[in-house]
Design a protein around this motif. Structure first.
Motif, PDB file in Angstrom:
ATOM      1  N   ALA A 215       0.839  -1.210   0.000  1.00 21.30           N
ATOM      2  CA  ALA A 215       0.000   0.000   0.000  1.00 21.30           C
ATOM      3  C   ALA A 215       0.871   1.256   0.000  1.00 21.30           C
ATOM      4  O   ALA A 215       0.544   2.256  -0.667  1.00 21.30           O
ATOM      5  CB  ALA A 215      -0.933  -0.006   1.206  1.00 21.30           C
ATOM      6  N   LYS A 216       1.991   1.224   0.736  1.00 19.61           N
ATOM      7  CA  LYS A 216       2.907   2.376   0.742  1.00 19.61           C
ATOM      8  C   LYS A 216       3.558   2.550  -0.626  1.00 19.61           C
ATOM      9  O   LYS A 216       3.750   3.682  -1.099  1.00 19.61           O
ATOM     10  CB  LYS A 216       3.965   2.184   1.824  1.00 19.61           C
ATOM     11  N   LYS A 217       3.907   1.450  -1.277  1.00 20.48           N
ATOM     12  CA  LYS A 217       4.495   1.536  -2.620  1.00 20.48           C
ATOM     13  C   LYS A 217       3.485   2.113  -3.605  1.00 20.48           C
ATOM     14  O   LYS A 217       3.836   2.951  -4.450  1.00 20.48           O
ATOM     15  CB  LYS A 217       4.946   0.149  -3.083  1.00 20.48           C
ATOM     16  N   GLN A 218       2.236   1.667  -3.501  1.00 21.89           N
ATOM     17  CA  GLN A 218       1.207   2.188  -4.400  1.00 21.89           C
ATOM     18  C   GLN A 218       1.007   3.688  -4.184  1.00 21.89           C
ATOM     19  O   GLN A 218       0.858   4.457  -5.135  1.00 21.89           O
ATOM     20  CB  GLN A 218      -0.111   1.446  -4.183  1.00 21.89           C
ATOM     21  N   ALA A 219       1.024   4.106  -2.918  1.00 23.39           N
ATOM     22  CA  ALA A 219       0.844   5.523  -2.604  1.00 23.39           C
ATOM     23  C   ALA A 219       1.988   6.372  -3.135  1.00 23.39           C
ATOM     24  O   ALA A 219       1.803   7.570  -3.408  1.00 23.39           O
ATOM     25  CB  ALA A 219       0.704   5.708  -1.095  1.00 23.39           C
ATOM     26  N   ALA A 220       3.169   5.771  -3.276  1.00 26.02           N
ATOM     27  CA  ALA A 220       4.340   6.513  -3.743  1.00 26.02           C
ATOM     28  C   ALA A 220       4.461   6.527  -5.265  1.00 26.02           C
ATOM     29  O   ALA A 220       5.360   7.181  -5.805  1.00 26.02           O
ATOM     30  CB  ALA A 220       5.610   5.916  -3.134  1.00 26.02           C
ATOM     31  N   GLN A 225      -1.912   4.642  -8.932  1.00 26.56           N
ATOM     32  CA  GLN A 225      -3.112   5.113  -8.254  1.00 26.56           C
ATOM     33  C   GLN A 225      -4.234   5.435  -9.232  1.00 26.56           C
ATOM     34  O   GLN A 225      -5.395   5.561  -8.841  1.00 26.56           O
ATOM     35  CB  GLN A 225      -2.784   6.368  -7.433  1.00 26.56           C
ATOM     36  N   GLN A 226      -3.875   5.557 -10.509  1.00 27.70           N
ATOM     37  CA  GLN A 226      -4.885   5.855 -11.517  1.00 27.70           C
ATOM     38  C   GLN A 226      -5.726   4.609 -11.794  1.00 27.70           C
ATOM     39  O   GLN A 226      -5.188   3.525 -12.005  1.00 27.70           O
ATOM     40  CB  GLN A 226      -4.214   6.304 -12.825  1.00 27.70           C
ATOM     41  N   ARG A 250       0.199  -3.006 -12.466  1.00 32.31           N
ATOM     42  CA  ARG A 250      -0.700  -3.246 -11.319  1.00 32.31           C
ATOM     43  C   ARG A 250      -0.642  -4.709 -10.891  1.00 32.31           C
ATOM     44  O   ARG A 250      -0.588  -5.015  -9.695  1.00 32.31           O
ATOM     45  CB  ARG A 250      -2.137  -2.846 -11.698  1.00 32.31           C
ATOM     46  N   LEU A 251      -0.627  -5.626 -11.839  1.00 35.79           N
ATOM     47  CA  LEU A 251      -0.539  -7.052 -11.522  1.00 35.79           C
ATOM     48  C   LEU A 251       0.822  -7.398 -10.909  1.00 35.79           C
ATOM     49  O   LEU A 251       0.923  -8.236 -10.014  1.00 35.79           O
ATOM     50  CB  LEU A 251      -0.768  -7.885 -12.784  1.00 35.79           C
ATOM     51  N   GLU A 252       1.859  -6.731 -11.412  1.00 38.08           N
ATOM     52  CA  GLU A 252       3.208  -7.003 -10.922  1.00 38.08           C
ATOM     53  C   GLU A 252       3.363  -6.582  -9.468  1.00 38.08           C
ATOM     54  O   GLU A 252       4.095  -7.207  -8.697  1.00 38.08           O
ATOM     55  CB  GLU A 252       4.220  -6.283 -11.803  1.00 38.08           C
ATOM     56  N   LEU A 253       2.659  -5.523  -9.058  1.00 36.01           N
ATOM     57  CA  LEU A 253       2.770  -5.029  -7.691  1.00 36.01           C
ATOM     58  C   LEU A 253       2.413  -6.105  -6.677  1.00 36.01           C
ATOM     59  O   LEU A 253       3.080  -6.246  -5.647  1.00 36.01           O
ATOM     60  CB  LEU A 253       1.861  -3.811  -7.503  1.00 36.01           C
ATOM     61  N   GLU A 254       1.380  -6.885  -6.945  1.00 34.28           N
ATOM     62  CA  GLU A 254       0.957  -7.929  -6.004  1.00 34.28           C
ATOM     63  C   GLU A 254       1.583  -9.286  -6.299  1.00 34.28           C
ATOM     64  O   GLU A 254       1.273 -10.267  -5.625  1.00 34.28           O
ATOM     65  CB  GLU A 254      -0.568  -8.052  -6.004  1.00 34.28           C
ATOM     66  N   GLY A 255       2.445  -9.359  -7.324  1.00 32.99           N
ATOM     67  CA  GLY A 255       3.156 -10.598  -7.593  1.00 32.99           C
ATOM     68  C   GLY A 255       2.424 -11.575  -8.482  1.00 32.99           C
ATOM     69  O   GLY A 255       2.799 -12.754  -8.551  1.00 32.99           O
ATOM     70  N   ASP A 256       1.396 -11.105  -9.194  1.00 34.44           N
ATOM     71  CA  ASP A 256       0.653 -12.001 -10.090  1.00 34.44           C
ATOM     72  C   ASP A 256       1.234 -12.036 -11.497  1.00 34.44           C
ATOM     73  O   ASP A 256       0.816 -12.849 -12.325  1.00 34.44           O
ATOM     74  CB  ASP A 256      -0.816 -11.563 -10.168  1.00 34.44           C
ATOM     75  N   ILE A 310     -11.517  -5.808 -13.519  1.00 40.01           N
ATOM     76  CA  ILE A 310     -10.962  -4.450 -13.489  1.00 40.01           C
ATOM     77  C   ILE A 310     -11.456  -3.705 -12.253  1.00 40.01           C
ATOM     78  O   ILE A 310     -10.689  -2.987 -11.592  1.00 40.01           O
ATOM     79  CB  ILE A 310     -11.335  -3.693 -14.785  1.00 40.01           C
ATOM     80  N   ALA A 311     -12.743  -3.886 -11.908  1.00 38.93           N
ATOM     81  CA  ALA A 311     -13.271  -3.236 -10.702  1.00 38.93           C
ATOM     82  C   ALA A 311     -12.507  -3.690  -9.469  1.00 38.93           C
ATOM     83  O   ALA A 311     -12.206  -2.889  -8.570  1.00 38.93           O
ATOM     84  CB  ALA A 311     -14.755  -3.544 -10.556  1.00 38.93           C
ATOM     85  N   SER A 312     -12.162  -4.973  -9.411  1.00 36.47           N
ATOM     86  CA  SER A 312     -11.398  -5.499  -8.277  1.00 36.47           C
ATOM     87  C   SER A 312      -9.979  -4.943  -8.277  1.00 36.47           C
ATOM     88  O   SER A 312      -9.453  -4.554  -7.226  1.00 36.47           O
ATOM     89  CB  SER A 312     -11.370  -7.027  -8.334  1.00 36.47           C
ATOM     90  N   LEU A 313      -9.350  -4.868  -9.456  1.00 37.52           N
ATOM     91  CA  LEU A 313      -7.991  -4.326  -9.544  1.00 37.52           C
ATOM     92  C   LEU A 313      -7.946  -2.861  -9.128  1.00 37.52           C
ATOM     93  O   LEU A 313      -6.913  -2.369  -8.645  1.00 37.52           O
ATOM     94  CB  LEU A 313      -7.469  -4.476 -10.973  1.00 37.52           C
ATOM     95  N   ASN A 314      -9.056  -2.153  -9.287  1.00 39.17           N
ATOM     96  CA  ASN A 314      -9.101  -0.734  -8.938  1.00 39.17           C
ATOM     97  C   ASN A 314      -9.360  -0.479  -7.457  1.00 39.17           C
ATOM     98  O   ASN A 314      -9.367   0.674  -7.017  1.00 39.17           O
ATOM     99  CB  ASN A 314     -10.157  -0.012  -9.782  1.00 39.17           C
ATOM    100  N   VAL A 315      -9.580  -1.547  -6.689  1.00 39.27           N
ATOM    101  CA  VAL A 315      -9.724  -1.380  -5.239  1.00 39.27           C
ATOM    102  C   VAL A 315      -8.361  -0.992  -4.664  1.00 39.27           C
ATOM    103  O   VAL A 315      -7.368  -1.699  -4.879  1.00 39.27           O
ATOM    104  CB  VAL A 315     -10.229  -2.682  -4.579  1.00 39.27           C
TER     105      VAL A 315
END
Length: 597
Positions: A215-220, A225-226, A250-256, A310-315
């Motif tokens: 979450a901190k990485k996403q915020a940075a 965040q888009q 976005r997928l790479e951030l969570e390791g998928d 996509i709706a789930s990825l945007n959470v």
């Protein structure tokens, strides 16, 4: 000294002793094992402890802890607990570090004054009695809050009508804090002993730490965040998606997903517009990443980029952090005998798990749970499974008689019941032949469905008698298990593999007819006597639970929809701050005749 003078001298001594007692010259015995400390600040501590609010705390109202804090100081004759020689004790500093790191336990650091401790410690240098007493009292309140929150959770689960009893594992906080915490040399070890002794709980804590970091990485990273643009229809491999590059990040951030390496010919000139085209292609690697993500988020795992995906990825990942925090809170609610229960149903996941020796996973099984609408939600509670019933009757609740049978009775008469495998009984369970639709509709007689493969409960039900008439059972509608979302029942839990579950439940149990192996269970279900009850020699703890985030058997963190809105309710309560609801409310039992299904 003459004998005549002795009584007078004894009287004087007795008077002097009494005076000492009444003036406080004789201390009452300490009721703590902690190392003695000074009582020089007792006069400053007493008014702080006696009040129900303490100015300077983040949450000044500590009325729910005031009797406990007062007992704590009474038992130690108002000796300070967390300061020596004008400085915080090493134990106090360890607790302050724990307060500041509370988010990794799924708690709010500010509930324990995380940002206020440096200022309080700085004031100790002035050696003012009021500052020393305020520091010590605040420390005691926050240690008690912290230990209690980790032990039994912040909010009493009965506030949400969850039938879970946290009271049995509550500490005697004054005694525990004074005897075990005040002089603790290893506070992290003490804290670990306070928390649920569950590998699933510990895995959830680890997952929380990971998602706090994500979450901190996403915020940075503004580009993460888009929100991803949605689609009107699913995108398959080879299709176009204008934000394919952003999707990959976005997928790479969570390791998928792992971005493919740069081509060896990356330095060669590229055809005009080729970069734009490549960035819009939904290729196999992206599809595989989406499939991994879908599998972890209770979506149909087909690798197609759907609007729901996509709706789930945007959470935001901050929301995923909250889901993990809510899961840890509910783990803390469980009584000790249910923390590692052999059977656990996770309602939002639509899954039943069975655990064997050493709490090793024996199986997972899909389940169908209560509908979200119509007040059919499956309740959350703990209980003991005590028996099975092969080829059961289904006693139809009056609510279902009114909603689903009354109209047919009005149109087709009482003959409708017999033609659909129902029969009517009196209060003694005796089958009735001469009756009217009015008697049925008014509840003078009861309706039950006869045993057999078409029975709504299937061919076996697993009983843990409770006031809700909720249990596990098989179903004549196996097609429902192919759905990714499975809230279709009237409240009971339908299991995908009832025969396997019966063999597991009856493992090691035998009688004059032998062991309950697969062949015997199958015969009992398919051709055995109707409504045949088999008692378990050893009751089995079962938990009907609610986790919207957990760590799966694959070691990955999985998230599920908040189908009943319980996460939302919990967050609304926590947002109001301390003191959190602790009053036990009466869980509404089921009061009408009949079985849910």
């Amino acid at each position: 000294m003459t004998l005549r003078q002795t009584p007078l001298r004894n009287a004087v001594a007795l008077f002097a002793l009494s005076a000492l007692l009444f003036t406080g010259g004789c201390k009452r015995k300490r009721k703590t094992k902690s190392v003695e400390n000074t009582d020089a600040y007792a006069d400053s501590l007493k008014p702080l402890v006696a009040a129900k609010t303490m100015q300077g705390l983040r949450w000044p109202n500590f009325a729910d802890y005031e009797p406990l804090v007062q007992t704590f100081y009474d038992d130690r004759n108002y000796e300070v607990a967390w300061i020596r020689d004008g400085k915080p004790t090493p134990t106090a500093l360890q607790f302050i570090a724990a307060f500041k790191d509370a988010e990794h336990k799924g708690l709010n650091p500010e509930d324990f004054d995380a940002t206020l401790w440096d200022g309080r410690i700085a004031k100790l240098a002035g050696k003012q009695d009021a500052d020393i007493a305020a520091y010590d009292a605040a420390m005691t309140v926050n240690v008690m809050r912290y230990i209690s929150d980790l032990r039994i959770g912040r909010v009493n689960p009965t506030h949400f009508n969850f039938d879970i009893n946290t009271q049995e594992k509550k500490y005697d906080l004054p005694e525990f804090v004074s005897d075990e915490a005040v002089d603790a040399t290893d506070v992290p070890k003490l804290i670990a002993g306070v928390e649920p002794d569950s590998e699933q709980y510990r895995q959830t804590e680890t997952a929380l730490a990971h998602y706090l970091d994500l979450a901190k990485k996403q915020a940075a990273m503004p580009d993460l965040q888009q929100p991803l643009p949605t689609v009107t229809k699913p995108v398959s491999v080879g299709g176009a998606y204008p934000a394919a590059g952003a999707l990959g990040k976005r997928l790479e951030l969570e390791g998928d997903y792992t971005a493919p390496p740069m081509s060896q010919t990356a330095g060669a000139p590229m055809p005009p517009n080729s970069a734009n085209v490549n960035m819009q292609v939904y290729d196999q690697a992206l599809s595989d990443g989406v499939k991994s993500y879908q599998d972890r988020h209770s979506l149909t795992a087909d690798g197609k980029l759907t609007p729901a995906t996509i709706a789930s990825l945007n959470v935001p990942l901050t929301d995923r952090v909250i889901q993990l925090q809510d899961s840890l809170e509910r783990w803390r609610w469980l009584p000790n005998e249910y923390v590692n229960a052999p059977l656990m149903v996770n309602l939002p996941e639509f899954v039943l798990r069975g655990f064997g020796e050493g709490h090793k996973l024996d199986f997972t099984m899909k389940v169908v749970v209560g509908k979200v609408v119509g007040e059919h939600q499956t309740p959350v509670f703990t209980h003991m499974m005590k028996y099975l019933i092969f080829r059961p009757y289904w006693n139809v609740p009056m609510s279902i008689v009114h909603k689903e049978l009354a109209g047919h009775l009005d149109k087709s008469g009482v003959g409708y019941l017999a033609s659909h495998n129902f029969e009517v009984t009196n209060g003694k369970g005796e089958v009735q032949s001469g009756f009217t639709a009015k008697q049925v509709e008014q509840g003078q007689l009861m309706v039950r469905e006869k045993p057999g493969p078409k029975n709504s409960l299937g061919l076996v039900k697993f009983m843990f008698p409770n006031e809700y008439d909720i249990y596990l059972h098989s179903t004549p509608q196996p097609e429902l298990f192919s759905r990714s979302r499975r809230d279709f029942s009237h409240g009971c839990v339908r299991v995908q593999q009832p025969m396997d579950l019966a063999v597991w439940v009856l493992k090691g149990q035998s009688d004059k007819d032998g062991d309950w192996d697969m062949d015997r269970v199958k015969a009992a279900m398919e051709s055995g006597p109707d409504n045949h009850q088999v008692n378990l020699k050893q009751p089995i703890p079962i938990v009907i639970f609610y986790l919207t985030a957990n760590v799966g058997e694959d070691g990955k963190t999985h998230f599920f929809d908040d189908i009943y809105g319980y996460d939302k309710q919990l967050q609304e309560v926590l947002a109001k701050g301390m003191p959190y609801p602790a009053t036990q409310q009466k869980v509404n039992p089921k009061t009408v005749f009949g079985d849910t299904n």
